[in-house]
Enzyme design. Structure first.
Site, PDB file in Angstrom:
ATOM      1  N   GLY A  23       0.799  -1.219   0.099  1.00 17.03           N
ATOM      2  CA  GLY A  23      -0.076  -0.066  -0.030  1.00 17.03           C
ATOM      3  C   GLY A  23       1.052   1.316  -0.181  1.00 17.03           C
ATOM      4  CB  SER A  24       1.676   3.929  -1.101  1.00 12.80           C
ATOM      5  OG  SER A  24       2.520   3.084  -1.541  1.00 12.80           O
TER       6      SER A  24
END
Length: 797
Positions: free
Chosen positions: A236-237
């Protein structure tokens, strides 16, 4: 002083220019022959604090050389392991049944990985993409970087001893070719498509008996949702760009916080790349890449977040009743292409298997164990992956690296269309912002899905975004957009894009709420959902950044504070109710999942007193974390989601549900059994071990909604969370102050080198633990005045 610095730079460039360059014709011939280069390539590498290299070269080939050299110095074992993967040789060196590190595909065993990548090599897939003229294929500059990278990696191997115990003396650490470098880029491009289906592609075999079994539609849709959601759990980010309307000086700001694996081949590596007068960029590169993936230059900064777009489609084949290896299109039979692949195996005879390919792509029989796609006597499924024709990511990155504004970042995306599975968030010194989901996606319009979905696809597409189209009808071909770089994908005009918003933020949900005040709509379902529940991380991020934007007068320091605020949105929503419900339990006891009564009274005060953060000194954070993980998501909330208030719903912890008391009892029992006090500081039990020493780690898991996400492995026998598998990685906070030099602070959470013998194996990890940053040395005056400056001139012998 400025004159002196200019003279130093000119002298360095003159030194580089004095080295002999490899003629272009020789380089081309060498690439075709697949032999390591010996053409006199060279570069100057200036190392500053924390082992960050600033690579100075006179052209792209030399820049690739310096990059390959410097990456090998820090990450030779990890790089070598990846090159073994893309050569299809894991079974030869490590045995067929061992598992890869999943950085370059989802293959569960070395054998299936090798069968796939050896098949790619024998089909000359990557060579054909390299031969495509730009922009369909990579530009000359991108190919020169690949050639140089291979030569630099090889030169480092030739001139240095490997000291990393992970591969010291290993036969599989060998010279590579430009094709190996390009093949690694190909593997990254197809991670979300063919790479996700490797086991199902290599296991697909025609049925030997008459059958017509079909997968259950609801089970398939649920498995597809879980499979696609796992991408953001693993990689993710967060990223946010603030416009000049919100900042102290009218210039833009960018905070990038990508969440990537802390081990293996998908790590970032930090550097600066400079070709005087042509290119000057700093940032993090995915290992094996010769370009900067996430970074900044003097005028613009950008980051990426894993996107919700589904980069593949399935085509359900109607098989010829007389031959299960032939399928019908508009009533006419079309034979599958047979691809026979042989893989060498350690301590065993070579293994030969057959893969089956169609006009749509390979036949696939599963996506992991949970999503079977059986090949029956009447039906098979083919996987369409448009990124199998995409070797353009390097040119997209080069465009970003040379951009002078967010408009030019967007121009690079529109010109090259090279990003397979990420969004882009950017800010520039002029005060502009950008969010865009410009990724390579199959051209699945909602109209096409409605018209051409099979009965199975009518369930999977609206539910998960996975199209399953009728492959027996020619009218169901994907078609093309006039502005698309390649056939069968959406053109740039169809991409969800937001420009010049006060803030533009993404935390791996769809494009809808990149700015909650300016929702993006009108995109096709394959890009992601509209009007659906957001993750707690998205909700917490929007709350944080919208409040920052409203407050205004923002600086880089505000970005740094956001990164390590370590606020727990789940705690803000539920901790007080959890404490009250705990205190109200009769006799201070709750029944665990094993049916035993547990005294939980000691947990009530801890839950009430905790500060709702996940700093290393936060008491009660571990208890709340373990409690939260044990409550089923379907039993969390009293107030359901409302599209009219997506940032604040659902809410109100459902403490009356039996799951709450059971989860509390189990969490208390778990910690007591491990000898962990309920109010123990988080950092005593959330840590990594480097060279025998514990390093405390702040942050927390996805489901708690924390910006500074980390996903550690729970091992109570070893003290708690003993290793981070994925989480905050190459972090950057970037702004501008009107000078030539950007104001940038960076942090590589797991440090530059995976070699435990390197001084840069854990130095930035300790900074991360202390919530400290590295001041970026971008301008020459800052590089040359570094107290740790070390200049190395590298060249081929």
């Amino acid at each position: 002083m400025r004159t002196r610095l200019r003279r130093i730079l000119v002298a360095a460039v003159a030194l580089l220019t004095a080295t002999s360059a490899l003629p272009a014709a020789a380089a081309e011939g060498q690439s075709r022959q697949q032999h390591p280069s010996h053409g006199g390539l060279s570069a100057t590498i200036r190392y500053t604090e924390y082992g960050i290299p600033h690579i100075l070269a006179k052209n792209y080939k030399d820049l690739g050389f310096g990059t390959g050299w410097a990456q090998a110095a820090d990450q030779v074992c990890t790089l070598a392991d990846g090159f073994v993967t893309v050569r299809g040789e894991r079974s030869r060196f490590f045995g067929p049944d061992a598992a890869p590190d999943f950085s370059l595909s989802s293959a569960a065993r070395n054998l299936s990985s090798d069968l796939y990548f050896q098949g790619v090599r024998e089909a000359r897939t990557v060579e054909k993409l390299l031969a495509e003229p730009a922009p369909r294929g990579p530009s000359r500059g991108a190919k020169d970087l690949m050639r140089g990278f291979a030569a630099g990696y090889n030169a480092w191997l030739e001139q240095n001893r490997v000291t990393d115990p992970a591969c010291k003396g290993a036969a599989w650490v060998r010279p590579v070719t430009a094709l190996d470098v390009a093949a690694r880029g190909f593997a990254l491009a197809v991670l979300g498509g063919q790479g996700r289906g490797v086991d199902g592609i290599t296991a697909a075999q025609p049925p030997t008996t008459t059958s017509s079994a079909a997968p259950d539609a609801q089970d398939t849709a649920r498995a597809a949702r879980e499979l696609l959601a796992a991408d953001t759990a693993d990689m993710g980010s967060n990223a946010v760009a603030f416009s000049g309307t919100t900042t102290a000086n009218g210039r833009g700001l960018l905070l990038g916080n990508p969440h990537y694996p802390w081990q293996g081949g998908r790590r970032f590596w930090q550097s600066q790349q400079t070709i005087p007068g042509e290119l000057n960029v700093s940032g993090g590169s995915l290992l094996g890449s010769a370009t900067v993936s996430i970074g900044h230059n003097a005028k613009v900064a950008w980051s990426h977040t894993v996107a919700t777009g589904v980069p593949l489609s399935l085509h359900q084949l109607t098989l010829d009743p007389a031959d299960p290896t032939a399928y019908l299109v508009d009533g006419r039979p079309e034979r599958m292409t047979k691809r026979t692949v042989t893989v060498r195996v350690k301590d065993g005879a070579p293994v030969t298997r057959t893969q089956w390919w169609t006009r749509y792509g390979p036949v696939v029989t599963s996506f992991g164990a949970s999503l079977p796609l059986p090949w029956s006597s009447t039906t098979a499924y083919a996987l369409n992956d448009p990124n199998s024709a995409n070797l353009r990511a390097s040119d997209t990155a080069l465009g970003f690296s040379k951009a002078r504004s967010t408009a030019e970042v967007l121009g690079s995306l529109r010109r090259t269309q090279g990003l397979p599975w990420v969004n882009t968030v950017a800010a520039d010194s002029g005060g502009h912002t950008l969010f865009t989901q410009s990724q390579v996606l199959p051209r699945i319009t909602d109209e096409l899905a409605q018209r051409c979905s099979t009965p199975l696809g009518k369930v999977t597409y609206p539910s998960a975004g996975l199209a399953i189209l009728d492959g027996s009808r020619g009218e169901c071909a994907l078609g093309s957009d006039a502005d698309a770089v390649q056939p069968g994908v959406f053109g740039p005009a169809r991409m969800p894009t937001l420009t010049d918003a006060a803030y533009a933020e993404n935390s791996n949900d769809s494009a809808w709420l990149a700015n909650a005040d300016r929702p993006l709509t009108g995109y096709e379902r394959v890009f992601g959902t509209l009007g659906t529940q957001r993750s707690l991380r998205t909700r917490g991020a929007i709350e944080d950044v919208s409040a920052m934007a409203q407050r205004g007068r923002l600086t880089v320091r505000d970005l740094q504070a956001q990164q390590f605020a370590n606020r727990v949105p789940a705690g803000d929503l539920a901790a007080a109710d959890a404490a009250k419900a705990c205190a109200a339990l009769p006799g201070g006891t709750a029944t665990g999942s094993d049916g035993k009564a547990v005294d939980v009274s000691g947990a009530c005060g801890v839950l009430a007193a905790r500060d709702r953060t996940v700093n290393t000194d936060s008491r009660g954070a571990l208890l709340f974390d373990r409690l939260w993980r044990k409550i089923p998501a379907a039993q969390l909330w009293k107030v359901p989601f409302s599209a009219a208030d997506p940032v604040h719903t659902p809410n109100t912890l459902d403490t009356a549900a039996p799951a709450f008391a059971t989860a509390l009892a189990d969490a208390v029992s778990e910690l007591r059994a491990a000898g962990i006090a309920l109010d123990s500081p988080l950092g005593q039990h959330q840590f990594v071990v480097r060279n025998g020493q514990r390093i405390a780690v702040s942050g927390g898991t996805e489901s708690l909604g924390i910006w500074n996400k980390v996903e550690p492995a729970w091992n109570p026998a070893q003290g708690g969370y003993t290793e981070v598998t994925t989480g905050s990685s190459y972090i950057q906070a970037v702004g501008w102050d009107g000078s030539r030099c950007p104001v940038a602070r960076t942090l590589l959470s797991y440090s530059q080198s995976s070699n435990p013998n390197s001084p840069h194996h854990s130095d930035q990890t300790r900074l991360y633990s202390q919530e400290k940053w590295v001041t970026s040395r971008f301008c020459e005056k800052d590089i040359l005045t570094s107290p740790g400056l070390k200049v190395v001139h590298v060249r081929e012998r």
